[in-house]
Design an enzyme around this catalytic site. Structure first.
Site, mmCIF file in Angstrom:
data_model
loop_
_atom_site.group_PDB
_atom_site.id
_atom_site.type_symbol
_atom_site.label_atom_id
_atom_site.label_comp_id
_atom_site.label_asym_id
_atom_site.label_seq_id
_atom_site.Cartn_x
_atom_site.Cartn_y
_atom_site.Cartn_z
ATOM 1 N N CYS A 24 0.816 -1.306 -0.039
ATOM 2 C CA CYS A 24 -0.058 0.022 0.018
ATOM 3 C C CYS A 24 0.861 1.352 0.114
ATOM 4 O O CYS A 24 1.660 1.352 0.940
ATOM 5 C CB CYS A 24 -0.835 0.208 1.112
ATOM 6 S SG CYS A 24 -1.597 1.385 1.426
ATOM 7 N N HIS B 4 -2.975 -4.573 -10.476
ATOM 8 C CA HIS B 4 -3.772 -3.354 -11.098
ATOM 9 C C HIS B 4 -3.963 -3.434 -12.642
ATOM 10 O O HIS B 4 -3.255 -3.915 -13.239
ATOM 11 C CB HIS B 4 -2.740 -1.959 -10.966
ATOM 12 C CG HIS B 4 -2.462 -1.478 -9.425
ATOM 13 N ND1 HIS B 4 -3.124 -0.820 -8.888
ATOM 14 C CD2 HIS B 4 -1.501 -2.108 -8.450
ATOM 15 C CE1 HIS B 4 -2.728 -0.660 -7.447
ATOM 16 N NE2 HIS B 4 -1.577 -1.485 -7.288
ATOM 17 N N GLU C 138 -10.651 0.714 -6.016
ATOM 18 C CA GLU C 138 -9.737 -0.076 -5.140
ATOM 19 C C GLU C 138 -10.296 -1.483 -4.947
ATOM 20 O O GLU C 138 -11.488 -1.493 -4.596
ATOM 21 C CB GLU C 138 -9.376 0.360 -3.955
ATOM 22 C CG GLU C 138 -8.213 1.657 -4.280
ATOM 23 C CD GLU C 138 -7.520 1.789 -3.156
ATOM 24 O OE1 GLU C 138 -7.118 2.925 -2.683
ATOM 25 O OE2 GLU C 138 -7.168 0.829 -2.319
ATOM 26 N N CYS D 102 -4.445 6.303 -4.593
ATOM 27 C CA CYS D 102 -3.927 5.181 -4.390
ATOM 28 C C CYS D 102 -2.373 4.878 -4.967
ATOM 29 O O CYS D 102 -2.340 5.352 -6.007
ATOM 30 C CB CYS D 102 -4.828 4.156 -5.400
ATOM 31 S SG CYS D 102 -3.950 2.267 -5.099
ATOM 32 N N GLY E 50 -1.473 2.346 -7.289
ATOM 33 C CA GLY E 50 -2.077 2.544 -8.477
ATOM 34 C C GLY E 50 -1.486 3.573 -9.238
ATOM 35 O O GLY E 50 -1.454 3.484 -10.621
HETATM 36 O O1 ZDP Z 1 -4.408 -3.973 -3.176
HETATM 37 C C1 ZDP Z 1 -5.355 -3.675 -2.701
HETATM 38 O O2 ZDP Z 1 -6.214 -4.144 -2.295
HETATM 39 C C2 ZDP Z 1 -5.627 -1.923 -2.435
HETATM 40 N N1 ZDP Z 1 -6.911 -1.961 -2.058
HETATM 41 C C3 ZDP Z 1 -4.590 -1.904 -1.217
HETATM 42 C C4 ZDP Z 1 -4.485 -0.590 -1.091
HETATM 43 C C5 ZDP Z 1 -3.756 0.186 -1.743
HETATM 44 C C6 ZDP Z 1 -3.475 1.659 -1.329
HETATM 45 N N2 ZDP Z 1 -4.855 2.342 -1.728
HETATM 46 C C7 ZDP Z 1 -2.205 2.461 -2.112
HETATM 47 O O3 ZDP Z 1 -2.251 3.379 -1.765
HETATM 48 O O4 ZDP Z 1 -1.415 1.586 -2.642
HETATM 49 C C8 ZDP Z 1 -3.620 1.624 -0.049
#
Ligand code: ZDP
Length: 281
Positions: free
Chosen positions: A76, A167, A216, A225, A228
């Site tokens: 994350c 992603h 997400e 994200c 992301g």
């Molecule tokens: O990979 C996932 O399940 C994401 N929802 C995790 C969280 C990713 C996040 N938003 C980021 O900043 O990379 C926290």
């Protein structure tokens, strides 16, 4: 249980310092569901646990992240910047480079300090994983760059990138016009993604600037994200749409991403601590 509410560009998290708070880790998924609920809980895009590093690993600390649906994510980006700032400001560490163990491997945030205060955080997010099997995505060997994916009769050209977590990046002429709550979950749960996926809709503004909206995995639409944004910058470069240094404009603000010559992706952005509280767990 004492917690700290933090966010990276409005992507908000409940951070629990497990050096001080004892948690039954088996119960972490249901704790995430309860605490992240914006009506019946504290409200957040995720629960972040700060844990001692594993024996024999090289980390200074270990980070685990649970989505509001209870699923555990490998990495994350926004939370790891918050973890770095938290550890520095709570005197858990007195250096500016922190080695964080995650399910995606060792990730190294570096604090950018100004007069001893944290101005922002630059993170070595590691190398992007592009092989279909690494995303993971069903299908034969090779990368997924601008490949058609059919979703209930409509076809989308996708580029798939893993930053430790999956992603699926889709380029669109106008990101604001995407019906994210309609198409987002259909792609998130598409059976071509065995571990589901995060979904990014990207509008290219210039060779070094893009707008990104994100649906997400396990959380729904969020304001930003980090992983992301990194996946988006890699996908932009793979499709020849931008340079390898790009500003990703998100609803919550900007992240600066560089896919460097060493094949590592570097993400720079802010981290904010908002308040602390106690939750009856
Ligand atoms: O990979 C996932 O399940 C994401 N929802 C995790 C969280 C990713 C996040 N938003 C980021 O900043 O990379 C926290």
């Amino acid at each position: 249980m004492h917690f700290t509410k933090v966010h990276g560009l409005g992507n908000d998290f409940i951070l629990v310092n497990c050096y001080e708070e004892k948690i039954d880790l088996e119960k972490a998924p249901q704790l995430a569901v309860a605490m992240c609920n914006r009506r019946f809980g504290v409200g957040a895009d995720g629960l972040v646990l700060l844990l001692p590093p594993e024996q024999g690993e090289q980390g200074d600390v270990r980070m685990r992240i649970f989505n509001p649906d209870g699923s555990e994510a490998e990495m994350c980006g926004n939370a790891i910047r918050c973890v770095a700032r938290y550890m520095y400001e709570h005197n858990m560490i007195n250096k500016d480079k922190i080695r964080v163990e995650t399910l995606a491997g060792l990730i190294v945030p570096e604090l950018i300090l100004e007069n001893g205060l944290v101005k922002s955080v630059r993170v070595d997010m590691g190398e992007p994983r592009l092989e279909r099997s690494e995303i993971p995505m069903a299908g034969g060997p090779g990368q997924v760059v601008g490949e058609p994916l059919t979703v209930e009769g409509s076809s989308y050209n996708i580029t798939a990138v893993s930053m430790g977590n999956p992603h699926c990046v889709i380029f669109v002429p106008d990101a604001a016009r995407v019906s994210l709550w309609d198409i987002g979950p259909r792609i998130e749960k598409h059976d071509v993604f065995p571990r589901k996926t995060n979904v990014e809709f990207v509008q290219v503004l210039s060779r070094d600037e893009v707008i990104m909206r994100v649906w997400e995995r396990g959380a729904g639409e969020t304001m930003a994200c980090g992983t992301g944004a990194c996946a988006t910058a890699v996908a932009c470069a793979l499709n020849g749409l931008t340079e390898r240094k790009v500003t990703v404009r998100l609803q919550g603000g900007d992240l600066f991403i560089e896919w460097a010559a060493d094949n590592h992706v570097y993400m720079t952005g802010p981290a904010t601590e908002v308040f602390t509280g106690d939750y009856p767990a």
